[in-house]
Structures are given as C-alpha cells and as structure tokens.
Design a protein around this motif. Structure first.
Motif, PDB file in Angstrom:
ATOM      1  N   ALA A  69       0.834  -1.207   0.000  1.00 21.29           N
ATOM      2  CA  ALA A  69       0.000   0.000   0.000  1.00 21.29           C
ATOM      3  C   ALA A  69       0.867   1.254   0.000  1.00 21.29           C
ATOM      4  O   ALA A  69       0.547   2.242  -0.675  1.00 21.29           O
ATOM      5  N   THR A  70       1.976   1.219   0.739  1.00 20.28           N
ATOM      6  CA  THR A  70       2.887   2.363   0.766  1.00 20.28           C
ATOM      7  C   THR A  70       3.399   2.675  -0.631  1.00 20.28           C
ATOM      8  O   THR A  70       3.434   3.834  -1.059  1.00 20.28           O
ATOM      9  N   ASP A  71       3.783   1.648  -1.366  1.00 18.11           N
ATOM     10  CA  ASP A  71       4.264   1.837  -2.733  1.00 18.11           C
ATOM     11  C   ASP A  71       3.167   2.410  -3.620  1.00 18.11           C
ATOM     12  O   ASP A  71       3.420   3.326  -4.429  1.00 18.11           O
ATOM     13  N   ALA A  72       1.937   1.897  -3.473  1.00 20.67           N
ATOM     14  CA  ALA A  72       0.827   2.390  -4.296  1.00 20.67           C
ATOM     15  C   ALA A  72       0.548   3.865  -4.022  1.00 20.67           C
ATOM     16  O   ALA A  72       0.351   4.653  -4.968  1.00 20.67           O
ATOM     17  N   PHE A  73       0.552   4.265  -2.751  1.00 23.64           N
ATOM     18  CA  PHE A  73       0.267   5.664  -2.442  1.00 23.64           C
ATOM     19  C   PHE A  73       1.434   6.582  -2.816  1.00 23.64           C
ATOM     20  O   PHE A  73       1.213   7.757  -3.146  1.00 23.64           O
ATOM     21  N   ASP A  74       2.652   6.067  -2.791  1.00 25.03           N
ATOM     22  CA  ASP A  74       3.786   6.864  -3.280  1.00 25.03           C
ATOM     23  C   ASP A  74       3.600   7.173  -4.764  1.00 25.03           C
ATOM     24  O   ASP A  74       3.862   8.295  -5.226  1.00 25.03           O
ATOM     25  N   LYS A  75       3.151   6.175  -5.517  1.00 28.75           N
ATOM     26  CA  LYS A  75       2.917   6.383  -6.947  1.00 28.75           C
ATOM     27  C   LYS A  75       1.716   7.310  -7.176  1.00 28.75           C
ATOM     28  O   LYS A  75       1.724   8.148  -8.084  1.00 28.75           O
ATOM     29  N   ALA A  76       0.681   7.149  -6.347  1.00 27.89           N
ATOM     30  CA  ALA A  76      -0.477   8.042  -6.458  1.00 27.89           C
ATOM     31  C   ALA A  76      -0.060   9.485  -6.192  1.00 27.89           C
ATOM     32  O   ALA A  76      -0.500  10.415  -6.887  1.00 27.89           O
ATOM     33  N   LEU A  77       0.809   9.684  -5.200  1.00 24.36           N
ATOM     34  CA  LEU A  77       1.272  11.026  -4.863  1.00 24.36           C
ATOM     35  C   LEU A  77       2.109  11.615  -5.991  1.00 24.36           C
ATOM     36  O   LEU A  77       1.944  12.790  -6.346  1.00 24.36           O
ATOM     37  N   ALA A  83      -0.170  16.140 -12.029  1.00 24.01           N
ATOM     38  CA  ALA A  83      -1.405  16.129 -12.822  1.00 24.01           C
ATOM     39  C   ALA A  83      -2.177  17.431 -12.656  1.00 24.01           C
ATOM     40  O   ALA A  83      -2.195  18.024 -11.576  1.00 24.01           O
ATOM     41  N   GLU A  84      -2.832  17.843 -13.723  1.00 28.35           N
ATOM     42  CA  GLU A  84      -3.735  18.989 -13.617  1.00 28.35           C
ATOM     43  C   GLU A  84      -4.898  18.619 -12.706  1.00 28.35           C
ATOM     44  O   GLU A  84      -5.570  17.613 -12.912  1.00 28.35           O
ATOM     45  N   GLY A  85      -5.124  19.408 -11.671  1.00 27.51           N
ATOM     46  CA  GLY A  85      -6.176  19.112 -10.704  1.00 27.51           C
ATOM     47  C   GLY A  85      -5.771  18.086  -9.661  1.00 27.51           C
ATOM     48  O   GLY A  85      -6.564  17.739  -8.784  1.00 27.51           O
ATOM     49  N   GLY A  86      -4.544  17.597  -9.739  1.00 30.97           N
ATOM     50  CA  GLY A  86      -4.116  16.547  -8.819  1.00 30.97           C
ATOM     51  C   GLY A  86      -3.919  17.006  -7.391  1.00 30.97           C
ATOM     52  O   GLY A  86      -3.945  16.183  -6.468  1.00 30.97           O
ATOM     53  N   ALA A  87      -3.739  18.309  -7.186  1.00 30.86           N
ATOM     54  CA  ALA A  87      -3.486  18.817  -5.834  1.00 30.86           C
ATOM     55  C   ALA A  87      -4.607  18.467  -4.870  1.00 30.86           C
ATOM     56  O   ALA A  87      -4.374  18.253  -3.678  1.00 30.86           O
ATOM     57  N   ARG A  88      -5.833  18.381  -5.385  1.00 32.97           N
ATOM     58  CA  ARG A  88      -6.949  18.082  -4.495  1.00 32.97           C
ATOM     59  C   ARG A  88      -6.921  16.636  -4.007  1.00 32.97           C
ATOM     60  O   ARG A  88      -7.639  16.286  -3.059  1.00 32.97           O
ATOM     61  N   ARG A  89      -6.121  15.803  -4.655  1.00 33.34           N
ATOM     62  CA  ARG A  89      -5.975  14.414  -4.225  1.00 33.34           C
ATOM     63  C   ARG A  89      -4.980  14.256  -3.079  1.00 33.34           C
ATOM     64  O   ARG A  89      -5.020  13.268  -2.338  1.00 33.34           O
ATOM     65  N   ILE A  90      -4.064  15.216  -2.953  1.00 26.35           N
ATOM     66  CA  ILE A  90      -2.952  15.054  -2.018  1.00 26.35           C
ATOM     67  C   ILE A  90      -3.412  14.888  -0.562  1.00 26.35           C
ATOM     68  O   ILE A  90      -2.885  14.034   0.159  1.00 26.35           O
ATOM     69  N   PRO A  91      -4.399  15.667  -0.072  1.00 31.07           N
ATOM     70  CA  PRO A  91      -4.803  15.472   1.330  1.00 31.07           C
ATOM     71  C   PRO A  91      -5.295  14.059   1.632  1.00 31.07           C
ATOM     72  O   PRO A  91      -4.970  13.502   2.696  1.00 31.07           O
ATOM     73  N   THR A  92      -6.077  13.458   0.738  1.00 31.79           N
ATOM     74  CA  THR A  92      -6.553  12.107   1.026  1.00 31.79           C
ATOM     75  C   THR A  92      -5.421  11.087   0.934  1.00 31.79           C
ATOM     76  O   THR A  92      -5.415  10.096   1.670  1.00 31.79           O
ATOM     77  N   ILE A  93      -4.455  11.333   0.050  1.00 29.85           N
ATOM     78  CA  ILE A  93      -3.278  10.450   0.004  1.00 29.85           C
ATOM     79  C   ILE A  93      -2.515  10.554   1.326  1.00 29.85           C
ATOM     80  O   ILE A  93      -2.089   9.536   1.891  1.00 29.85           O
ATOM     81  N   ARG A  94      -2.344  11.776   1.826  1.00 31.51           N
ATOM     82  CA  ARG A  94      -1.658  11.951   3.101  1.00 31.51           C
ATOM     83  C   ARG A  94      -2.426  11.256   4.240  1.00 31.51           C
ATOM     84  O   ARG A  94      -1.825  10.700   5.166  1.00 31.51           O
TER      85      ARG A  94
END
Length: 268
Positions: A69-77, A83-94
């Motif tokens: 899971a750590t590897d998957a979320f590192d790649k998601a981050l 990515a355009e609009g990707g900043a809004r994903r960062i809080p849930t990844i954190r």
C-alpha cells in the motif's frame, strides 16, 4: 484506441465494488489490471493513473498489506503532484499514508501526515473530512489523550445514521468504553445495530468493525447478548476480512479491558 478509453476506469469501478463487499483479492486484481493497461490507453492522463494507484492502495490497506500500500500511495502522490487538478488528491493520500503509519505503530509520523491533510481537507466534499476526524480521534485515543480525542468523537456522534458512518461510530463506541462512559458507548452501539438492520446488508468490513466494538462494550457491561454480537462480528470479520488488522484480530479473541468492572455505569 478511443473505444478502449474507458476500460481502465471500468476496472477501477469494479475494483472498488469488490472492496466494498470484502473481496479484496478480486479488487486488487482489477485495480492492477486497470493500472497495467492505463499507460497505453491514458498516456497523458496523470490524474486518472494517480486515481487508479490511490484505489489500489486503499484496498491494500484494507487487506493489511501495508508495504504494498505504501508503494501504491507513493505512486499516487507522484501522479497527483504533476497532474492537472491533482493537488486536491494530495490530502486524502496523506490521510492514507498516515493511516499506514498509524497501523504500523508510528504515531508521530501518523500525526504529522494527518496534520498536513487537515490543513485543507475540511473544505473537501465527501467522506474525506469524516475519515480524518475518525483517524485523528483514534490517534489521540491510542495516546490516552482523551481530552484531545473528545472533540472529534462529538463530531462523529452528531452524524446521521448512515451505513458509511459505521467505522466512525465504531471509533466513538471504543472511545466512550475506554473513558468509562459505558452508557454513551451503549447508545452509539445501539445506533450501529439500527443502521445495520435498516440496510439489510450482509456483514461487511464496516459492520464487522462496528459490531466488534459494540460487542466489547456489551461484554464490559456484563450483558449476555455480547457473545452473540461478537460472534456476528467474528463471522463478518473472518468471511470478508482475511487480514491482520489489530482491531479485527481482537474480535477473534475479545478481551474486556481490565479497568472496567462488569455492569458499572451501564444502562439496564
């Protein structure tokens, strides 16, 4: 190639559905397959690929596979950061990275990641703010810092009786039991039973988690019905959650906290 554009997204949707019903292996297979073909079908769509890694990471956490899971979320981050609009994903990844740290016993890292997420997550829509409140409440509970945990718990119990809120209700049930407020713990537990009965859904990871905490409260109160509730939690946990999560393992071998006397402070 255009006719294949939505195939990775279909894997994403089906993978999420499998996760909700507790079939984690099927969920992981779908998410990995979607990711494998997304590089060809979405070569310039970092946001979609990041979403796919995010969904895979969520299932891996639910199945107790924290290293993967750590590897998957590192790649998601990494995708979210470019990515355009990707900043809004960062809080849930954190948030999810913090949850992994929490499950691994690294409370300081969990607190740091939760704090980073909290800076912006309250303005987000959906369940992200709720998940973070529940997580931060649990973090303070583990530190026995009940005064700091209480505001998060009070926000949780103000929620309506929705099925998606069961994990948060589980945290509130545990909080009140650990602070000796057994009557309040019972009241939240009764709401858990009401939600599960109203949905008519089979036991899922949400209901197993919530029933387990309620069963431990009933046991602390010396209620005979506790055994039945705990067995329902065990049945749900073993059938849909073949994981090593500590909160599920304790359902299999439930122990009443030593500092709670049976029946003290419990409603009749």
């Amino acid at each position: 190639q255009r006719e294949h554009y939505h195939i990775p997204h279909m894997h994403h949707i089906r993978g999420n559905a499998y996760r909700e019903i507790g079939d984690f292996e099927a969920s992981i297979r779908d998410h990995r397959e979607g990711i494998a073909i997304s590089a060809d079908i979405w070569p310039d769509d970092d946001y979609r690929r990041g979403t796919a890694w995010h969904s895979l990471g969520t299932t891996l956490v639910a199945s107790g596979r924290f290293e993967e899971a750590t590897d998957a979320f590192d790649k998601a981050l990494a995708n979210a950061e470019i990515a355009e609009g990707g900043a809004r994903r960062i809080p849930t990844i954190r948030y999810w990275q913090g949850l992994i740290a929490y499950r691994n016993g690294d409370l300081e890292t969990a607190d740091s990641l939760y704090s980073e997420a909290a800076e912006v997550i309250d303005v987000m829509r959906g369940f992200a703010p709720l998940m973070l409140k529940s997580a931060r409440g649990s973090l303070w509970m583990d530190r026995k810092a009940f005064d700091q945990a209480r505001p998060y718990v009070e926000e949780i119990i103000a929620l309506d009786d929705g099925f998606a809120h069961l994990p948060a209700f589980a945290a509130a049930t545990a909080f009140y039991r650990e602070t000796g407020e057994l009557e309040k713990s019972l009241q939240v537990g009764e709401r858990i039973e009401t939600v599960i009965a109203a949905t008519g859904e089979p036991l899922s990871w949400r209901s197993a988690l919530a029933l387990g905490e309620y069963g431990l409260t009933l046991a602390a109160c010396g209620r005979a019905v506790a055994e039945g509730v705990l067995m329902n939690a065990v049945s749900g946990a073993t059938s849909v959650l073949d994981i090593k999560d500590a909160r599920v393992v304790r359902f299999i071998d439930p122990k009443v906290p030593d500092d709670l006397s049976a029946g003290v402070g419990c409603g009749q």
